[in-house]
Scaffold this motif. Structure first.
Motif, PDB file in Angstrom:
ATOM      1  N   VAL A 189     -21.636 -10.062 -18.506  1.00 19.95           N
ATOM      2  CA  VAL A 189     -22.581  -9.390 -19.395  1.00 19.95           C
ATOM      3  C   VAL A 189     -22.172  -7.932 -19.534  1.00 19.95           C
ATOM      4  N   SER A 190     -22.159  -7.433 -20.765  1.00 15.56           N
ATOM      5  CA  SER A 190     -21.852  -6.022 -20.993  1.00 15.56           C
ATOM      6  C   SER A 190     -22.819  -5.453 -22.012  1.00 15.56           C
ATOM      7  N   LEU A 191     -23.053  -4.127 -21.914  1.00 18.82           N
ATOM      8  CA  LEU A 191     -23.986  -3.430 -22.795  1.00 18.82           C
ATOM      9  C   LEU A 191     -23.256  -2.284 -23.463  1.00 18.82           C
ATOM     10  N   ASP A 192     -23.340  -2.226 -24.793  1.00 16.85           N
ATOM     11  CA  ASP A 192     -22.648  -1.204 -25.577  1.00 16.85           C
ATOM     12  C   ASP A 192     -23.690  -0.389 -26.327  1.00 16.85           C
ATOM     13  N   GLY A 214     -22.847   2.106 -28.416  1.00 15.26           N
ATOM     14  CA  GLY A 214     -22.167   2.713 -29.550  1.00 15.26           C
ATOM     15  C   GLY A 214     -21.136   3.739 -29.153  1.00 15.26           C
ATOM     16  N   THR A 215     -21.216   4.205 -27.925  1.00 13.93           N
ATOM     17  CA  THR A 215     -20.240   5.187 -27.446  1.00 13.93           C
ATOM     18  C   THR A 215     -19.432   4.657 -26.273  1.00 13.93           C
ATOM     19  N   GLU A 216     -20.039   3.796 -25.465  1.00 15.69           N
ATOM     20  CA  GLU A 216     -19.314   3.227 -24.340  1.00 15.69           C
ATOM     21  C   GLU A 216     -19.873   1.852 -24.001  1.00 15.69           C
ATOM     22  N   THR A 217     -19.053   1.034 -23.361  1.00 18.99           N
ATOM     23  CA  THR A 217     -19.437  -0.306 -22.941  1.00 18.99           C
ATOM     24  C   THR A 217     -19.515  -0.346 -21.421  1.00 18.99           C
ATOM     25  N   THR A 218     -20.619  -0.877 -20.910  1.00 21.69           N
ATOM     26  CA  THR A 218     -20.842  -0.909 -19.470  1.00 21.69           C
ATOM     27  C   THR A 218     -21.020  -2.348 -19.019  1.00 21.69           C
ATOM     28  N   THR A 219     -20.325  -2.747 -17.971  1.00 26.26           N
ATOM     29  CA  THR A 219     -20.505  -4.075 -17.389  1.00 26.26           C
ATOM     30  C   THR A 219     -21.802  -4.092 -16.597  1.00 26.26           C
ATOM     31  N   MET A 220     -22.624  -5.112 -16.826  1.00 23.83           N
ATOM     32  CA  MET A 220     -23.937  -5.190 -16.198  1.00 23.83           C
ATOM     33  C   MET A 220     -23.948  -6.326 -15.176  1.00 23.83           C
ATOM     34  N   THR A 221     -24.541  -6.036 -14.021  1.00 23.11           N
ATOM     35  CA  THR A 221     -24.666  -7.055 -12.983  1.00 23.11           C
ATOM     36  C   THR A 221     -26.115  -7.446 -12.737  1.00 23.11           C
ATOM     37  N   GLU A 222     -27.072  -6.665 -13.260  1.00 19.73           N
ATOM     38  CA  GLU A 222     -28.486  -6.974 -13.129  1.00 19.73           C
ATOM     39  C   GLU A 222     -28.982  -7.613 -14.430  1.00 19.73           C
ATOM     40  N   THR A 223     -30.291  -7.864 -14.518  1.00 22.26           N
ATOM     41  CA  THR A 223     -30.868  -8.455 -15.733  1.00 22.26           C
ATOM     42  C   THR A 223     -31.711  -7.462 -16.511  1.00 22.26           C
ATOM     43  N   SER A 224     -31.678  -6.174 -16.122  1.00 23.77           N
ATOM     44  CA  SER A 224     -32.389  -5.142 -16.869  1.00 23.77           C
ATOM     45  C   SER A 224     -31.806  -3.785 -16.516  1.00 23.77           C
ATOM     46  N   VAL A 225     -32.094  -2.796 -17.364  1.00 24.30           N
ATOM     47  CA  VAL A 225     -31.665  -1.425 -17.124  1.00 24.30           C
ATOM     48  C   VAL A 225     -32.660  -0.495 -17.808  1.00 24.30           C
ATOM     49  N   THR A 226     -32.948   0.641 -17.186  1.00 26.10           N
ATOM     50  CA  THR A 226     -33.857   1.637 -17.756  1.00 26.10           C
ATOM     51  C   THR A 226     -33.041   2.840 -18.203  1.00 26.10           C
ATOM     52  N   SER A 254     -31.325   9.973 -28.754  1.00 24.36           N
ATOM     53  CA  SER A 254     -31.565   9.767 -30.184  1.00 24.36           C
ATOM     54  C   SER A 254     -31.692   8.273 -30.439  1.00 24.36           C
ATOM     55  N   THR A 255     -32.089   7.924 -31.650  1.00 22.04           N
ATOM     56  CA  THR A 255     -32.225   6.506 -32.005  1.00 22.04           C
ATOM     57  C   THR A 255     -30.897   5.789 -31.753  1.00 22.04           C
ATOM     58  N   THR A 256     -30.968   4.673 -30.996  1.00 19.26           N
ATOM     59  CA  THR A 256     -29.748   4.012 -30.537  1.00 19.26           C
ATOM     60  C   THR A 256     -29.862   2.504 -30.716  1.00 19.26           C
ATOM     61  N   THR A 257     -28.786   1.882 -31.181  1.00 23.67           N
ATOM     62  CA  THR A 257     -28.687   0.421 -31.249  1.00 23.67           C
ATOM     63  C   THR A 257     -27.812  -0.055 -30.104  1.00 23.67           C
ATOM     64  N   TYR A 258     -28.389  -0.929 -29.282  1.00 25.90           N
ATOM     65  CA  TYR A 258     -27.673  -1.463 -28.130  1.00 25.90           C
ATOM     66  C   TYR A 258     -27.194  -2.877 -28.445  1.00 25.90           C
ATOM     67  N   GLU A 259     -25.962  -3.173 -28.086  1.00 23.64           N
ATOM     68  CA  GLU A 259     -25.380  -4.503 -28.257  1.00 23.64           C
ATOM     69  C   GLU A 259     -25.172  -5.128 -26.888  1.00 23.64           C
ATOM     70  N   LEU A 260     -25.808  -6.286 -26.670  1.00 24.32           N
ATOM     71  CA  LEU A 260     -25.588  -7.045 -25.449  1.00 24.32           C
ATOM     72  C   LEU A 260     -24.578  -8.140 -25.755  1.00 24.32           C
ATOM     73  N   LYS A 261     -23.539  -8.206 -24.962  1.00 20.97           N
ATOM     74  CA  LYS A 261     -22.499  -9.213 -25.171  1.00 20.97           C
ATOM     75  C   LYS A 261     -22.406 -10.060 -23.908  1.00 20.97           C
ATOM     76  N   VAL A 262     -22.559 -11.378 -24.082  1.00 22.18           N
ATOM     77  CA  VAL A 262     -22.524 -12.310 -22.961  1.00 22.18           C
ATOM     78  C   VAL A 262     -21.336 -13.252 -23.145  1.00 22.18           C
TER      79      VAL A 262
END
Length: 729
Positions: free
Chosen positions: A603-606, A608-620, A625-633
């Motif tokens: 699972v990774s979260l982007d 728009g500026t960087e992509t982060t590998t996620m190991t949990e099921t949520s993040v705060t 500014s207004t941001t669109t997040y892309e979750l890629k599984v």
């Protein structure tokens, strides 16, 4: 009595002459049930249109108005029609006598479309429109009957004829008649074999010639729209034409597995001199030879050989105008073509469901396959349903999409159960179509006809059950985030001693909330309805469904947990991606959460500026500014992606009162305040006498895009000396 005397006098004078012979159809609608007429000639069939509640429909159970009663329309578009179940040979002429009550025939009472009509038609399919209303319309069959009102000027009032032999079908006004409201009115129409006719309505009478084709068989029909409570007290059809019952052919179901023998139940008039059955092999089976009891009843058994097989029975007899035919279609499917099983389908099948629809068909399919092994395939579902790859996450191969823009969506299963007995409903679903929608969205109903349990299970802000006719909440409001897939179990455990029982809901294998005790559920056997009300109407489910099954038992927690484990193992890797707030103010935080299946490998979260590998099921996070997040599984068939946008608003800026129109020495006079502040922001004005305690004036200012705004404040009298403007949080 006056009406009857007038009719008898006219008969004696030779003005009319009812057809001699036998009464072939007679119904006094005396609460014997529309389909079980205790009179002559069989029962009747009712249809309704634009009437999801079913309240505006011909029925014969109205104790206040004995007869066929329509009820009162609640909208002008509501229509209900009635026709005799059977058609009748009238080649030697006929007499139709109808006694009726008419509450109002005035357009606008209660709706401009208010209209009431009845008569004889030769086509059973011509039900909704074109029923003795307007000259110049295009009918679908021959017919003759009475239009009892003007329908806001769009209908003729009088005796109407349909002539299908005209160039495009033609309706014409034969005789203008002015009808009145009232009870126990009688209309008599006598048509001779040459087309000559006479009619009487109280003291009114008339005559003429009709060109309808009397060699056809005719049904009695009645139609009303947007009306007060109209009532048909009785109908009598008399003719000296020899009657000949139309043949029938039925099967227990409409869809069968390949190579399964099907019983075709056939009836035809026992006096027929020829009776044949045309099969897909074009063989004319001699039904008379099979009718060893000479009673016109034959069961013909054959395994239909093709995808869509048509069987037609035809019967005739000398002296009958034309042979009569009836057909039925049977859809045949190949069990070997069922989609391959996965862990979830195997878990469902292991618990022996009554029926199990996996929705692996494509849009345009004519049937849904039952994978339970019980053969409850169905071809009865709304045309607006689409099938294919799920438009939301979490599906297993294909799914059924219930979210077209308009019209009811439903699936009617041929499977029946006793609703008051224990049962379980299971389905994979996506809740985006219901959160936070306050309208009821039905998942499960039963065609019980009594109204009890019209919606057994559905969603109305929260999941609810209606099985005992009252509403019981199963979950909290908006219990599930939108656009999240889950496996839902609704379990009803019947209390066989005291009646009623307990209803519970499980989400992904876990009990959600507290089971609720439901009241008495009346005995009823009906067909199961998926995604709509008991009458296949709105409000329908709004999103997609997958893997739907019903069990005739209360599944145990262990069985439910097994299903959920298999669901998480077999579903698409991405099951949902949500934010706990759509809009935040700069400096605040938002929590993003996601749900993945066992097949997810990363699972990774982007942002728009960087992509982060996620190991949990949520993040705060606290976006600037207004941001669109892309979750890629990542996973088989992937990667799978979903997007969530979080809007970030700037905090309100400083407020400046740029001008006001008040006279400091004139309290109690209205004045205007002008401000410069944050753009497109709402502010409230407060007043005070002492600069210590401020109270609202209930006046607000909403600033323009350039930050300017103004409002008029009513004079407060001698109470106010000071005013303050604050932003509304």
């Amino acid at each position: 009595m006056k009406t009857k005397s007038n009719k008898l006098l006219l008969m004696m004078l030779g003005i009319i002459g009812p057809a001699s012979g036998q009464v072939v159809y007679e119904d006094s609608f005396d609460e014997d049930g529309l389909t079980t007429n205790n009179g002559t000639g069989g029962g009747g069939i009712v249809e309704t249109f634009n009437n999801a509640s079913g309240s505006f429909a011909w029925n014969d159970d109205d104790d206040d108005n004995e007869g066929l009663s329509s009820g009162v329309a609640t909208s002008g578009g509501q229509i209900t029609t009635f026709r005799s179940e059977n058609s009748f040979n009238v080649s030697n002429g006929f007499t139709l006598e109808v006694t009726f009550d008419m509450a109002s025939n005035l357009p606008g009472n209660p709706y401009p479309s208010n209209h009431f009509s009845f008569g004889m038609v030769s086509d059973e399919l011509d039900t909704k429109n074109n029923l003795f209303a307007t000259s110049g319309e295009t009918p679908l069959s021959d017919g003759i009957g009475f239009s009892l009102g003007l329908r806001n000027g769009s209908a003729d009032e009088g005796l109407i004829e349909w002539d299908l032999d005209a160039v495009s079908g033609e309706a014409s006004l034969l005789n203008a008649i002015t009808f009145a409201t009232g009870s126990a009115q009688t209309l008599v129409l006598d048509v001779g074999p040459d087309g000559s006719y006479t009619y009487t309505y109280g003291a009114i009478s008339g005559s003429g010639m009709t060109v309808i084709d009397l060699t056809q068989t005719y049904f009695f029909k009645a139609r009303t729209q947007g009306s007060q409570d109209n009532v048909i007290q009785s109908v009598t059809l008399t003719t000296n034409s020899t009657q000949f019952d139309a043949p029938t052919i039925t099967t227990a179901a409409a869809v069968y597995d390949l190579s399964v023998p099907v019983d075709f139940n056939i009836t035809f008039d026992a006096s027929a001199t020829t009776a044949t059955l045309d099969t897909p092999a074009n063989s004319a089976v001699d039904l008379l030879a099979l009718d060893t009891d000479n009673d016109g009843i034959v069961v013909f058994t054959e395994a239909p050989p093709m995808d869509l097989s048509t069987y037609t029975v035809t019967a005739s007899r000398s002296g009958i105008p034309a042979p009569l035919s009836e057909s039925t279609e049977v859809t045949v499917i190949d069990p070997a073509e069922e989609a391959a099983d996965n862990a979830f389908s195997l878990a469902i099948k292991a618990d022996s469901p009554l029926f199990y629809y996996r929705y692996e068909e494509e849009t345009g399919t004519t049937f849904l396959r039952d994978s339970s092994g019980n053969g409850f395939h169905t071809n009865d579902f709304s045309e607006s349903l689409t099938f294919g790859t799920s438009p939301a996450p979490g599906g297993m191969q294909n799914a059924a999409d219930f979210s077209p823009s308009s019209g009811a969506r439903y699936i009617l299963s041929p499977a029946t159960s006793e609703m008051s007995a224990s049962f379980s409903f299971v389905s994979v679903l996506n809740v985006s179509g219901t959160v936070p929608n306050a309208n009821t969205r039905n998942l499960l109903s039963m065609t019980n006809g009594t109204g009890s349990g019209a919606s057994i299970f559905g969603k109305h802000e929260r999941f609810r059950t209606f099985i005992d006719g009252t509403l019981d909440n199963l979950t909290e409001i908006d219990a599930f985030p939108s656009d999240t897939s889950c496996l839902v179990h609704y379990v009803f455990t019947a209390d066989e001693v005291n009646g009623g029982g307990e209803a519970a809901i499980y989400i992904d294998g876990e009990l959600y909330g507290t089971p609720v005790t439901v009241g008495t559920v009346g005995p009823n056997v009906g067909n199961w309805v998926i995604g709509a009300t008991q009458i296949l109407g709105d409000p329908s489910w709004l999103d997609w469904l997958d893997e739907t099954a019903v069990f005739e038992e209360a599944l145990t927690p262990t069985q439910i947990e097994t299903h959920a484990t298999a669901f998480i193992a077999g579903a698409d890797p991405l099951l949902g991606f949500n934010a706990d707030a759509e809009t935040i103010t700069l400096g605040e935080s938002v929590t993003l959460s996601w749900k993945v299946g066992d097949s997810a490998t990363g699972v990774s979260l982007d942002d728009g500026t960087e992509t982060t590998t996620m190991t949990e099921t949520s993040v705060t996070l606290s976006p600037a500014s207004t941001t669109t997040y892309e979750l890629k599984v990542a996973g088989p068939g992937g990667p799978f992606t979903k997007f969530v946008t979080v809007i970030v608003d700037s905090p309100p800026g400083p407020i400046e009162i740029t001008d006001w129109s008040a006279d400091p020495g004139a309290l109690g006079i209205d004045f205007t305040i002008e401000i410069m502040a944050s753009p497109e922001t709402e502010y409230e004005i407060y007043f005070s006498e002492d600069l210590v305690t401020f109270e609202p004036t209930n006046v607000t200012i909403f600033t323009a895009p350039d930050g300017t705004g103004s409002a008029t404040v009513p004079g407060i009298g001698n109470l106010a000396e000071y005013y303050r403007v604050e932003s509304i949080n």
